[in-house]
Design an enzyme around this catalytic site. Structure first.
Site, PDB file in Angstrom:
ATOM      1  N   LYS A  11       0.172   7.645  -1.350  1.00 37.90           N
ATOM      2  CA  LYS A  11       0.821   7.277  -0.040  1.00 37.90           C
ATOM      3  C   LYS A  11       1.943   6.045  -0.044  1.00 37.90           C
ATOM      4  O   LYS A  11       2.886   6.168   0.413  1.00 37.90           O
ATOM      5  CB  LYS A  11      -0.159   6.885   1.226  1.00 37.90           C
ATOM      6  CG  LYS A  11      -0.801   7.926   1.667  1.00 37.90           C
ATOM      7  CD  LYS A  11      -1.775   7.415   2.935  1.00 37.90           C
ATOM      8  CE  LYS A  11      -3.028   6.900   2.678  1.00 37.90           C
ATOM      9  NZ  LYS A  11      -4.317   7.462   2.504  1.00 37.90           N
ATOM     10  N   LYS A  12       1.368   5.079  -0.757  1.00 37.64           N
ATOM     11  CA  LYS A  12       2.032   3.936  -0.937  1.00 37.64           C
ATOM     12  C   LYS A  12       3.548   3.983  -1.835  1.00 37.64           C
ATOM     13  O   LYS A  12       4.499   3.365  -1.432  1.00 37.64           O
ATOM     14  CB  LYS A  12       1.183   2.665  -1.563  1.00 37.64           C
ATOM     15  CG  LYS A  12       0.050   2.376  -0.528  1.00 37.64           C
ATOM     16  CD  LYS A  12       0.589   1.666   0.865  1.00 37.64           C
ATOM     17  CE  LYS A  12       0.038   2.595   2.045  1.00 37.64           C
ATOM     18  NZ  LYS A  12       0.346   2.038   3.465  1.00 37.64           N
TER      19      LYS A  12
ATOM     20  N   THR B 268      -6.521   2.883  11.072  1.00 37.67           N
ATOM     21  CA  THR B 268      -5.352   2.436  11.867  1.00 37.67           C
ATOM     22  C   THR B 268      -4.850   3.191  13.009  1.00 37.67           C
ATOM     23  O   THR B 268      -4.584   3.041  14.089  1.00 37.67           O
ATOM     24  CB  THR B 268      -4.510   1.665  10.941  1.00 37.67           C
ATOM     25  OG1 THR B 268      -5.232   0.778  10.192  1.00 37.67           O
ATOM     26  CG2 THR B 268      -3.289   1.105  11.592  1.00 37.67           C
TER      27      THR B 268
ATOM     28  N   SER C 118      -5.562   8.271  -3.578  1.00 34.26           N
ATOM     29  CA  SER C 118      -5.164   8.295  -2.025  1.00 34.26           C
ATOM     30  C   SER C 118      -4.373   7.329  -1.632  1.00 34.26           C
ATOM     31  O   SER C 118      -3.341   7.504  -1.126  1.00 34.26           O
ATOM     32  CB  SER C 118      -6.829   8.340  -1.374  1.00 34.26           C
ATOM     33  OG  SER C 118      -6.296   8.153  -0.029  1.00 34.26           O
TER      34      SER C 118
ATOM     35  N   ARG D 207     -12.786  14.664   2.234  1.00 36.41           N
ATOM     36  CA  ARG D 207     -13.733  13.593   1.930  1.00 36.41           C
ATOM     37  C   ARG D 207     -14.367  12.976   2.930  1.00 36.41           C
ATOM     38  O   ARG D 207     -15.593  12.719   2.718  1.00 36.41           O
ATOM     39  CB  ARG D 207     -13.138  12.401   0.937  1.00 36.41           C
ATOM     40  CG  ARG D 207     -12.324  12.951  -0.313  1.00 36.41           C
ATOM     41  CD  ARG D 207     -11.385  12.129  -0.847  1.00 36.41           C
ATOM     42  NE  ARG D 207     -11.882  10.788  -1.030  1.00 36.41           N
ATOM     43  CZ  ARG D 207     -11.144   9.530  -0.782  1.00 36.41           C
ATOM     44  NH1 ARG D 207      -9.800   9.614  -0.347  1.00 36.41           N
ATOM     45  NH2 ARG D 207     -11.528   8.613  -0.913  1.00 36.41           N
TER      46      ARG D 207
ATOM     47  N   ASP E 190       4.360  -3.504   2.059  1.00 41.03           N
ATOM     48  CA  ASP E 190       3.381  -3.118   2.862  1.00 41.03           C
ATOM     49  C   ASP E 190       2.022  -3.729   2.513  1.00 41.03           C
ATOM     50  O   ASP E 190       1.963  -4.104   1.214  1.00 41.03           O
ATOM     51  CB  ASP E 190       3.383  -1.412   2.818  1.00 41.03           C
ATOM     52  CG  ASP E 190       2.450  -0.861   3.934  1.00 41.03           C
ATOM     53  OD1 ASP E 190       1.986  -1.447   4.903  1.00 41.03           O
ATOM     54  OD2 ASP E 190       2.461   0.419   4.000  1.00 41.03           O
ATOM     55  N   LYS E 191       1.115  -3.432   3.162  1.00 44.63           N
ATOM     56  CA  LYS E 191      -0.368  -3.606   2.771  1.00 44.63           C
ATOM     57  C   LYS E 191      -1.309  -2.544   3.156  1.00 44.63           C
ATOM     58  O   LYS E 191      -0.941  -1.665   4.099  1.00 44.63           O
ATOM     59  CB  LYS E 191      -0.880  -5.047   3.419  1.00 44.63           C
ATOM     60  CG  LYS E 191      -1.881  -4.934   4.611  1.00 44.63           C
ATOM     61  CD  LYS E 191      -3.263  -4.735   4.233  1.00 44.63           C
ATOM     62  CE  LYS E 191      -3.629  -4.093   5.711  1.00 44.63           C
ATOM     63  NZ  LYS E 191      -5.051  -3.915   6.160  1.00 44.63           N
ATOM     64  N   HIS E 192      -2.233  -2.267   2.287  1.00 44.68           N
ATOM     65  CA  HIS E 192      -3.129  -0.987   2.656  1.00 44.68           C
ATOM     66  C   HIS E 192      -4.400  -1.822   2.324  1.00 44.68           C
ATOM     67  O   HIS E 192      -4.704  -2.528   1.337  1.00 44.68           O
ATOM     68  CB  HIS E 192      -2.894   0.146   1.687  1.00 44.68           C
ATOM     69  CG  HIS E 192      -3.718   1.113   2.263  1.00 44.68           C
ATOM     70  ND1 HIS E 192      -2.856   1.976   3.090  1.00 44.68           N
ATOM     71  CD2 HIS E 192      -4.699   2.009   2.110  1.00 44.68           C
ATOM     72  CE1 HIS E 192      -3.634   3.180   3.376  1.00 44.68           C
ATOM     73  NE2 HIS E 192      -4.608   3.097   2.860  1.00 44.68           N
ATOM     74  N   SER E 193      -5.467  -1.371   3.136  1.00 47.40           N
ATOM     75  CA  SER E 193      -6.919  -1.815   2.909  1.00 47.40           C
ATOM     76  C   SER E 193      -7.625  -0.634   2.338  1.00 47.40           C
ATOM     77  O   SER E 193      -7.346   0.485   2.460  1.00 47.40           O
ATOM     78  CB  SER E 193      -7.517  -2.266   4.336  1.00 47.40           C
ATOM     79  OG  SER E 193      -8.896  -2.226   4.232  1.00 47.40           O
TER      80      SER E 193
END
Ligand code: URA
Length: 454
Positions: free
Chosen positions: A205-206, A138, A201, A186, A98-101
Protein backbone atom coordinates in the site's frame (compact mmCIF):
# COMPACT_ATOMS: atom_id res chain seq x y z
CA UNK A 1 6.04 -26.47 -9.56
CA UNK A 2 4.20 -24.79 -12.39
CA UNK A 3 2.14 -27.05 -14.53
CA UNK A 4 0.14 -26.72 -17.72
CA UNK A 5 -3.30 -25.32 -18.15
CA UNK A 6 -4.25 -22.19 -19.93
CA UNK A 7 -3.99 -19.11 -17.80
CA UNK A 8 -5.28 -16.60 -20.31
CA UNK A 9 -3.23 -13.84 -21.82
CA UNK A 10 -0.82 -12.01 -19.55
CA UNK A 11 -0.25 -8.24 -20.07
CA UNK A 12 2.27 -9.05 -22.79
CA UNK A 13 -0.39 -11.03 -24.68
CA UNK A 14 1.51 -14.27 -23.99
CA UNK A 15 -0.54 -17.10 -22.47
CA UNK A 16 0.29 -17.60 -18.78
CA UNK A 17 0.47 -21.15 -17.46
CA UNK A 18 -1.76 -21.76 -14.50
CA UNK A 19 -0.66 -23.43 -11.28
CA UNK A 20 -2.49 -26.27 -9.57
CA UNK A 21 -3.62 -24.43 -6.43
CA UNK A 22 -3.81 -27.40 -4.09
CA UNK A 23 -0.27 -28.34 -5.02
CA UNK A 24 1.06 -24.87 -4.20
CA UNK A 25 -0.85 -24.90 -0.89
CA UNK A 26 0.49 -28.34 -0.02
CA UNK A 27 4.07 -27.35 -0.83
CA UNK A 28 3.85 -24.31 1.42
CA UNK A 29 2.10 -26.40 4.08
CA UNK A 30 5.05 -28.81 3.98
CA UNK A 31 7.58 -26.02 4.38
CA UNK A 32 8.98 -25.81 0.83
CA UNK A 33 10.13 -22.54 -0.68
CA UNK A 34 7.92 -21.70 -3.66
CA UNK A 35 9.56 -20.62 -6.88
CA UNK A 36 8.85 -17.07 -8.05
CA UNK A 37 6.89 -18.52 -10.94
CA UNK A 38 4.75 -20.70 -8.72
CA UNK A 39 3.93 -18.00 -6.16
CA UNK A 40 3.31 -15.33 -8.75
CA UNK A 41 1.08 -17.71 -10.70
CA UNK A 42 -0.94 -18.64 -7.61
CA UNK A 43 -1.47 -15.00 -6.64
CA UNK A 44 -2.41 -13.91 -10.15
CA UNK A 45 -4.76 -16.85 -10.55
CA UNK A 46 -6.47 -15.70 -7.36
CA UNK A 47 -6.86 -12.22 -8.80
CA UNK A 48 -8.28 -13.73 -11.99
CA UNK A 49 -10.79 -15.81 -10.02
CA UNK A 50 -9.17 -19.18 -10.76
CA UNK A 51 -8.08 -19.69 -7.16
CA UNK A 52 -10.94 -19.44 -4.67
CA UNK A 53 -11.13 -17.67 -1.30
CA UNK A 54 -11.18 -21.10 0.36
CA UNK A 55 -7.88 -22.02 -1.28
CA UNK A 56 -6.36 -18.64 -0.51
CA UNK A 57 -7.42 -18.96 3.13
CA UNK A 58 -5.66 -22.34 3.33
CA UNK A 59 -2.58 -20.83 1.70
CA UNK A 60 -2.54 -17.94 4.16
CA UNK A 61 -2.73 -20.41 7.05
CA UNK A 62 0.20 -22.33 5.56
CA UNK A 63 2.18 -19.06 5.35
CA UNK A 64 1.19 -18.26 8.92
CA UNK A 65 2.84 -21.50 10.08
CA UNK A 66 5.71 -21.75 7.58
CA UNK A 67 6.57 -18.13 6.83
CA UNK A 68 8.06 -16.90 3.57
CA UNK A 69 11.67 -16.65 2.48
CA UNK A 70 13.12 -13.32 1.31
CA UNK A 71 12.53 -14.10 -2.36
CA UNK A 72 8.97 -15.23 -1.73
CA UNK A 73 8.29 -12.06 0.27
CA UNK A 74 9.67 -10.02 -2.59
CA UNK A 75 7.32 -11.72 -5.05
CA UNK A 76 4.33 -11.17 -2.74
CA UNK A 77 5.15 -7.46 -2.36
CA UNK A 78 5.61 -7.00 -6.12
CA UNK A 79 2.41 -8.81 -7.11
CA UNK A 80 0.43 -6.93 -4.45
CA UNK A 81 1.87 -3.56 -5.47
CA UNK A 82 1.34 -4.12 -9.18
CA UNK A 83 -2.11 -5.63 -8.76
CA UNK A 84 -3.18 -1.97 -8.90
CA UNK A 85 -1.94 1.48 -9.78
CA UNK A 86 0.93 3.43 -8.36
CA UNK A 87 -0.17 6.99 -7.54
CA UNK A 88 1.23 9.91 -9.43
CA UNK A 89 3.16 12.44 -7.42
CA UNK A 90 0.52 15.15 -7.42
CA UNK A 91 -0.08 17.19 -4.28
CA UNK A 92 1.31 20.58 -3.42
CA UNK A 93 4.93 19.96 -4.28
CA UNK A 94 5.86 19.50 -0.60
CA UNK A 95 7.52 16.26 0.56
CA UNK A 96 5.09 13.31 0.57
CA UNK A 97 5.36 11.43 3.84
CA UNK A 98 2.98 8.94 5.43
CA UNK A 99 2.84 6.79 8.53
CA UNK A 100 1.31 3.37 9.01
CA UNK A 101 0.74 1.36 12.13
CA UNK A 102 1.05 -2.40 12.42
CA UNK A 103 -2.25 -2.30 14.31
CA UNK A 104 -3.22 -1.63 17.88
CA UNK A 105 -6.15 -1.20 20.24
CA UNK A 106 -7.33 2.35 20.82
CA UNK A 107 -4.90 3.44 18.12
CA UNK A 108 -6.44 6.64 16.78
CA UNK A 109 -3.03 8.20 16.02
CA UNK A 110 -3.59 8.54 12.25
CA UNK A 111 -6.59 10.81 12.75
CA UNK A 112 -4.41 13.31 14.58
CA UNK A 113 -1.20 12.76 12.71
CA UNK A 114 -2.36 13.31 9.11
CA UNK A 115 -3.56 16.90 9.64
CA UNK A 116 -0.74 17.62 12.09
CA UNK A 117 1.93 16.53 9.61
CA UNK A 118 0.22 18.57 6.89
CA UNK A 119 0.42 21.61 9.19
CA UNK A 120 4.12 20.91 9.59
CA UNK A 121 4.55 21.33 5.83
CA UNK A 122 4.16 17.81 4.46
CA UNK A 123 1.75 16.23 2.01
CA UNK A 124 0.14 13.16 3.57
CA UNK A 125 -1.57 10.80 1.10
CA UNK A 126 -2.81 8.38 3.76
CA UNK A 127 -4.23 5.03 2.70
CA UNK A 128 -5.58 3.10 5.64
CA UNK A 129 -7.31 -0.16 6.47
CA UNK A 130 -10.39 -1.43 8.27
CA UNK A 131 -10.47 -3.24 11.58
CA UNK A 132 -8.25 -6.28 11.50
CA UNK A 133 -8.44 -9.09 14.05
CA UNK A 134 -8.79 -7.49 17.48
CA UNK A 135 -7.52 -4.10 16.28
CA UNK A 136 -9.59 -1.18 15.03
CA UNK A 137 -9.14 0.35 11.59
CA UNK A 138 -8.73 4.01 10.68
CA UNK A 139 -11.33 3.71 7.88
CA UNK A 140 -13.99 2.40 10.25
CA UNK A 141 -13.21 5.23 12.66
CA UNK A 142 -13.42 7.89 9.95
CA UNK A 143 -16.70 6.46 8.66
CA UNK A 144 -18.28 7.06 12.06
CA UNK A 145 -18.18 10.76 11.10
CA UNK A 146 -21.57 11.41 9.45
CA UNK A 147 -21.21 11.55 5.65
CA UNK A 148 -17.44 10.89 5.59
CA UNK A 149 -16.39 8.99 2.45
CA UNK A 150 -13.23 6.91 2.42
CA UNK A 151 -14.03 5.48 -1.03
CA UNK A 152 -13.44 8.62 -3.08
CA UNK A 153 -11.90 8.53 -6.56
CA UNK A 154 -8.18 8.96 -6.96
CA UNK A 155 -8.82 12.17 -8.91
CA UNK A 156 -10.68 13.62 -5.94
CA UNK A 157 -8.03 12.29 -3.57
CA UNK A 158 -5.39 14.13 -5.56
CA UNK A 159 -7.43 17.36 -5.58
CA UNK A 160 -7.87 17.20 -1.81
CA UNK A 161 -4.15 16.60 -1.40
CA UNK A 162 -3.46 19.75 -3.38
CA UNK A 163 -5.99 21.80 -1.42
CA UNK A 164 -5.72 20.41 2.13
CA UNK A 165 -2.34 18.62 1.91
CA UNK A 166 -3.78 15.52 3.59
CA UNK A 167 -6.45 13.03 2.60
CA UNK A 168 -7.41 9.67 4.06
CA UNK A 169 -8.80 6.89 1.92
CA UNK A 170 -9.16 3.15 1.80
CA UNK A 171 -7.79 0.98 -0.89
CA UNK A 172 -9.86 1.33 -4.00
CA UNK A 173 -9.93 -1.47 -6.55
CA UNK A 174 -7.17 0.56 -8.16
CA UNK A 175 -4.65 0.46 -5.29
CA UNK A 176 -3.08 -2.84 -4.28
CA UNK A 177 -6.40 -4.71 -4.71
CA UNK A 178 -4.68 -7.97 -3.87
CA UNK A 179 -3.85 -6.65 -0.42
CA UNK A 180 -7.42 -5.44 -0.01
CA UNK A 181 -8.78 -8.90 -0.67
CA UNK A 182 -6.21 -10.73 1.42
CA UNK A 183 -6.62 -8.25 4.30
CA UNK A 184 -10.36 -8.98 4.48
CA UNK A 185 -9.74 -12.72 4.29
CA UNK A 186 -7.01 -12.67 6.94
CA UNK A 187 -9.28 -10.71 9.25
CA UNK A 188 -11.79 -13.56 9.47
CA UNK A 189 -9.48 -16.57 9.21
CA UNK A 190 -7.06 -16.00 12.10
CA UNK A 191 -4.13 -15.38 9.74
CA UNK A 192 -3.25 -11.79 10.60
CA UNK A 193 -0.25 -12.23 12.94
CA UNK A 194 2.29 -13.24 10.32
CA UNK A 195 5.46 -11.24 9.73
CA UNK A 196 5.59 -11.66 5.93
CA UNK A 197 1.85 -11.08 5.50
CA UNK A 198 1.91 -7.89 7.58
CA UNK A 199 5.06 -6.69 5.81
CA UNK A 200 3.67 -7.22 2.32
CA UNK A 201 0.28 -5.80 3.24
CA UNK A 202 1.66 -2.57 4.65
CA UNK A 203 4.50 -2.05 2.21
CA UNK A 204 2.48 -2.73 -0.95
CA UNK A 205 0.00 0.00 0.00
CA UNK A 206 2.69 2.44 1.03
CA UNK A 207 4.86 1.86 -2.04
CA UNK A 208 1.80 2.60 -4.19
CA UNK A 209 1.61 6.07 -2.62
CA UNK A 210 4.86 7.28 -4.26
CA UNK A 211 6.25 8.65 -1.02
CA UNK A 212 9.44 10.53 -0.15
CA UNK A 213 9.46 9.03 3.32
CA UNK A 214 7.53 6.56 5.46
CA UNK A 215 7.27 6.26 9.23
CA UNK A 216 6.04 2.97 10.67
CA UNK A 217 4.52 2.64 14.10
CA UNK A 218 5.40 -0.93 15.07
CA UNK A 219 3.41 -1.98 18.10
CA UNK A 220 4.93 -4.13 20.85
CA UNK A 221 3.07 -5.97 23.64
CA UNK A 222 -0.04 -8.07 24.22
CA UNK A 223 -2.26 -5.94 21.98
CA UNK A 224 0.09 -6.12 18.98
CA UNK A 225 -0.14 -8.80 16.30
CA UNK A 226 3.48 -9.75 16.93
CA UNK A 227 3.73 -9.07 20.62
CA UNK A 228 7.37 -9.73 21.59
CA UNK A 229 10.08 -7.12 21.20
CA UNK A 230 12.24 -9.44 19.07
CA UNK A 231 9.36 -10.17 16.71
CA UNK A 232 8.53 -6.46 16.49
CA UNK A 233 12.17 -5.68 15.66
CA UNK A 234 12.20 -8.36 12.98
CA UNK A 235 8.98 -6.96 11.49
CA UNK A 236 10.37 -3.43 11.56
CA UNK A 237 13.60 -4.54 9.87
CA UNK A 238 11.71 -6.48 7.20
CA UNK A 239 9.59 -3.44 6.31
CA UNK A 240 12.56 -1.05 6.39
CA UNK A 241 14.37 -3.52 4.09
CA UNK A 242 11.49 -3.87 1.61
CA UNK A 243 11.21 -0.07 1.39
CA UNK A 244 14.97 0.45 1.10
CA UNK A 245 15.25 -2.08 -1.72
CA UNK A 246 12.74 0.04 -3.67
CA UNK A 247 14.31 3.40 -2.88
CA UNK A 248 11.92 4.41 -0.11
CA UNK A 249 13.42 5.68 3.12
CA UNK A 250 11.59 4.07 6.04
CA UNK A 251 11.89 4.72 9.77
CA UNK A 252 10.21 2.35 12.21
CA UNK A 253 9.33 3.45 15.73
CA UNK A 254 8.50 0.69 18.21
CA UNK A 255 5.72 1.83 20.57
CA UNK A 256 3.97 0.18 23.49
CA UNK A 257 0.80 -1.83 23.00
CA UNK A 258 0.78 -3.71 26.32
CA UNK A 259 -2.25 -1.56 27.20
CA UNK A 260 -4.66 0.33 24.94
CA UNK A 261 -3.56 3.71 23.64
CA UNK A 262 -5.57 6.59 25.08
CA UNK A 263 -8.76 6.04 27.03
CA UNK A 264 -11.24 4.88 24.38
CA UNK A 265 -11.74 1.76 22.28
CA UNK A 266 -14.55 1.84 19.69
CA UNK A 267 -14.95 3.83 16.50
CA UNK A 268 -16.92 7.02 17.27
CA UNK A 269 -15.47 7.15 20.79
CA UNK A 270 -11.97 7.13 19.35
CA UNK A 271 -12.79 9.91 16.89
CA UNK A 272 -14.02 11.98 19.84
CA UNK A 273 -10.75 11.37 21.68
CA UNK A 274 -8.70 12.20 18.59
CA UNK A 275 -10.58 15.50 18.26
CA UNK A 276 -9.64 16.28 21.86
CA UNK A 277 -5.99 15.66 21.01
CA UNK A 278 -6.24 17.82 17.86
CA UNK A 279 -7.58 20.59 20.08
CA UNK A 280 -4.42 20.40 22.20
CA UNK A 281 -5.86 18.16 24.96
CA UNK A 282 -6.57 14.45 25.08
CA UNK A 283 -4.72 11.80 27.07
CA UNK A 284 -0.97 12.25 27.57
CA UNK A 285 0.03 8.87 26.12
CA UNK A 286 -1.78 9.59 22.85
CA UNK A 287 -0.17 13.05 22.64
CA UNK A 288 3.26 11.58 23.27
CA UNK A 289 3.02 8.95 20.54
CA UNK A 290 1.51 11.46 18.10
CA UNK A 291 4.26 13.98 18.81
CA UNK A 292 7.02 11.43 18.36
CA UNK A 293 5.66 10.15 15.06
CA UNK A 294 5.00 13.69 13.80
CA UNK A 295 8.62 14.58 14.58
CA UNK A 296 9.79 11.50 12.65
CA UNK A 297 7.60 12.41 9.68
CA UNK A 298 8.85 15.98 9.70
CA UNK A 299 12.45 14.75 9.80
CA UNK A 300 11.81 12.24 7.02
CA UNK A 301 10.36 15.05 4.90
CA UNK A 302 13.29 17.34 5.67
CA UNK A 303 11.15 20.14 7.13
CA UNK A 304 12.96 20.10 10.50
CA UNK A 305 16.65 19.78 11.35
CA UNK A 306 16.25 17.13 14.04
CA UNK A 307 13.73 15.23 16.13
CA UNK A 308 13.83 17.75 18.98
CA UNK A 309 12.72 20.52 16.62
CA UNK A 310 10.05 18.22 15.18
CA UNK A 311 8.63 17.46 18.64
CA UNK A 312 8.62 21.12 19.61
CA UNK A 313 6.85 22.16 16.41
CA UNK A 314 4.30 19.37 16.73
CA UNK A 315 3.46 20.50 20.28
CA UNK A 316 3.09 24.10 19.12
CA UNK A 317 0.78 23.15 16.26
CA UNK A 318 -1.44 21.01 18.50
CA UNK A 319 -1.63 23.74 21.14
CA UNK A 320 -2.39 26.39 18.49
CA UNK A 321 -5.39 24.53 17.02
CA UNK A 322 -4.05 24.52 13.42
CA UNK A 323 -4.23 20.73 13.13
CA UNK A 324 -7.86 20.72 14.25
CA UNK A 325 -8.77 23.30 11.62
CA UNK A 326 -7.02 21.27 8.97
CA UNK A 327 -8.83 18.11 10.08
CA UNK A 328 -12.14 19.96 9.72
CA UNK A 329 -11.17 20.93 6.17
CA UNK A 330 -10.29 17.32 5.42
CA UNK A 331 -13.62 16.10 6.81
CA UNK A 332 -15.60 18.58 4.70
CA UNK A 333 -13.54 17.78 1.59
CA UNK A 334 -14.36 14.09 2.07
CA UNK A 335 -18.09 14.71 2.48
CA UNK A 336 -18.32 14.53 6.26
CA UNK A 337 -19.68 16.90 8.86
CA UNK A 338 -18.74 17.52 12.46
CA UNK A 339 -20.22 20.03 14.87
CA UNK A 340 -17.26 21.00 16.97
CA UNK A 341 -19.34 23.40 19.06
CA UNK A 342 -21.45 20.50 20.41
CA UNK A 343 -20.31 18.30 23.28
CA UNK A 344 -20.39 15.09 21.19
CA UNK A 345 -19.14 16.85 18.01
CA UNK A 346 -22.16 15.52 16.10
CA UNK A 347 -20.79 11.98 16.21
CA UNK A 348 -23.18 9.05 16.64
CA UNK A 349 -23.67 8.18 20.32
CA UNK A 350 -24.69 4.86 21.88
CA UNK A 351 -28.26 4.78 23.22
CA UNK A 352 -27.26 3.07 26.47
CA UNK A 353 -24.24 3.22 28.75
CA UNK A 354 -23.20 1.49 31.95
CA UNK A 355 -20.50 2.30 34.45
CA UNK A 356 -18.53 -0.79 35.48
CA UNK A 357 -17.16 -0.69 39.02
CA UNK A 358 -14.18 -2.41 40.64
CA UNK A 359 -15.18 -5.41 42.72
CA UNK A 360 -12.14 -5.15 44.97
CA UNK A 361 -9.64 -2.59 46.12
CA UNK A 362 -6.06 -2.53 44.87
CA UNK A 363 -3.83 -1.29 42.08
CA UNK A 364 -4.76 -1.44 38.41
CA UNK A 365 -1.98 -3.83 37.46
CA UNK A 366 -2.90 -4.25 33.80
CA UNK A 367 -5.46 -3.43 31.09
CA UNK A 368 -5.50 -6.15 28.47
CA UNK A 369 -5.86 -4.57 25.01
CA UNK A 370 -6.63 -7.93 23.43
CA UNK A 371 -9.68 -8.43 25.64
CA UNK A 372 -10.99 -4.92 24.93
CA UNK A 373 -10.27 -5.16 21.19
CA UNK A 374 -12.08 -8.47 20.83
CA UNK A 375 -14.71 -7.26 23.31
CA UNK A 376 -15.97 -4.61 20.87
CA UNK A 377 -16.79 -7.25 18.23
CA UNK A 378 -19.77 -9.01 19.91
CA UNK A 379 -21.26 -5.58 20.61
CA UNK A 380 -21.26 -4.94 16.84
CA UNK A 381 -18.21 -2.64 16.74
CA UNK A 382 -16.08 -5.07 14.69
CA UNK A 383 -16.57 -7.83 12.13
CA UNK A 384 -16.81 -11.60 12.26
CA UNK A 385 -17.52 -11.87 8.53
CA UNK A 386 -16.01 -9.93 5.65
CA UNK A 387 -19.28 -8.35 4.51
CA UNK A 388 -20.57 -7.09 7.86
CA UNK A 389 -21.54 -3.52 8.68
CA UNK A 390 -20.39 -2.29 12.05
CA UNK A 391 -21.99 -0.16 14.72
CA UNK A 392 -19.75 2.90 15.20
CA UNK A 393 -21.35 3.89 18.51
CA UNK A 394 -20.28 1.03 20.75
CA UNK A 395 -17.12 0.60 22.78
CA UNK A 396 -15.30 1.29 26.01
CA UNK A 397 -14.24 4.47 27.74
CA UNK A 398 -11.64 3.61 30.36
CA UNK A 399 -11.73 5.65 33.55
CA UNK A 400 -8.56 4.13 35.03
CA UNK A 401 -5.01 3.66 33.79
CA UNK A 402 -2.33 1.14 34.75
CA UNK A 403 -0.92 2.05 38.16
CA UNK A 404 -4.07 3.76 39.51
CA UNK A 405 -5.28 2.86 43.00
CA UNK A 406 -8.95 1.88 43.24
CA UNK A 407 -11.36 1.07 46.04
CA UNK A 408 -14.16 -1.46 45.75
CA UNK A 409 -17.03 0.25 43.87
CA UNK A 410 -14.84 2.81 42.09
CA UNK A 411 -15.68 3.21 38.40
CA UNK A 412 -13.31 1.39 36.02
CA UNK A 413 -14.92 2.09 32.66
CA UNK A 414 -18.07 3.14 30.85
CA UNK A 415 -19.51 0.65 28.39
CA UNK A 416 -21.29 2.24 25.40
CA UNK A 417 -23.78 -0.19 23.85
CA UNK A 418 -26.66 -0.43 21.45
CA UNK A 419 -28.70 -2.64 23.80
CA UNK A 420 -28.86 -3.89 27.37
CA UNK A 421 -27.29 -7.15 26.16
CA UNK A 422 -24.28 -5.16 24.97
CA UNK A 423 -23.91 -3.60 28.39
CA UNK A 424 -23.91 -7.02 29.97
CA UNK A 425 -21.30 -8.32 27.52
CA UNK A 426 -19.26 -5.13 27.88
CA UNK A 427 -19.22 -5.28 31.68
CA UNK A 428 -17.88 -8.83 31.53
CA UNK A 429 -15.18 -7.71 29.08
CA UNK A 430 -14.10 -4.86 31.35
CA UNK A 431 -13.73 -7.22 34.31
CA UNK A 432 -11.72 -9.61 32.16
CA UNK A 433 -9.51 -6.82 30.77
CA UNK A 434 -8.75 -4.86 33.95
CA UNK A 435 -6.59 -6.63 36.53
CA UNK A 436 -6.89 -5.14 40.01
CA UNK A 437 -4.18 -6.65 42.24
CA UNK A 438 -2.57 -6.10 45.63
CA UNK A 439 0.37 -4.37 44.01
CA UNK A 440 1.79 -3.53 40.60
CA UNK A 441 2.77 -6.51 38.46
CA UNK A 442 5.15 -6.10 35.48
CA UNK A 443 6.06 -2.46 34.86
CA UNK A 444 4.33 -1.06 31.76
CA UNK A 445 6.52 -0.70 28.68
CA UNK A 446 7.92 2.76 27.92
CA UNK A 447 5.60 4.34 25.34
CA UNK A 448 8.33 4.87 22.77
CA UNK A 449 10.78 1.99 22.84
CA UNK A 450 13.10 2.10 19.87
CA UNK A 451 13.77 3.53 16.46
CA UNK A 452 14.94 1.39 13.55
CA UNK A 453 16.22 2.76 10.24
CA UNK A 454 18.21 1.35 7.36
N1 URA B 1 -1.94 -3.02 8.79
C1 URA B 1 -2.02 -3.41 7.48
O1 URA B 1 -2.26 -2.60 6.59
N2 URA B 1 -1.84 -4.70 7.21
C2 URA B 1 -1.59 -5.63 8.16
O2 URA B 1 -1.43 -6.78 7.82
C3 URA B 1 -1.51 -5.21 9.51
C4 URA B 1 -1.69 -3.89 9.80
Amino acid sequence: MVVGGRGGPAKSGVMRTRVIPQQVIARKRDGHALSAHELEGFLKDYLDGHVGDDQMAAFLMAVYFRGLGDEELDVLVEVMLHSGRVLERGGAGAPRVDKHSTGGVGDKVSLVLAPLAAELGLVVPMMSGRGLGHTGGTLDKLESIPGFRTDISLTRFDRILREVRCAMIGQTEEIAPLDRRLYALRDVTGTVPSLPLITASIMSKKLAESLDGLVLDVKVGEGAFLSGIEEARALARAMVGVGGARGLSVTAVLTAMDRPLGRTVGNALEVREALGCLAGGGPGDLREVVTELAAEMALAGGVVADLAEGRRRAWEVLAGGGALERFERLVVAQGGSLTLSQAGYGLPAAPVTRVVAANREGVVAGIDPHALGYGVIPMGGGRTRQDQDIDPRVGFEMLVAVGDLVSRGDPLAVVHGSSRDDLFIGARVVHEAVTVADGPEAAPLPLVLERITA
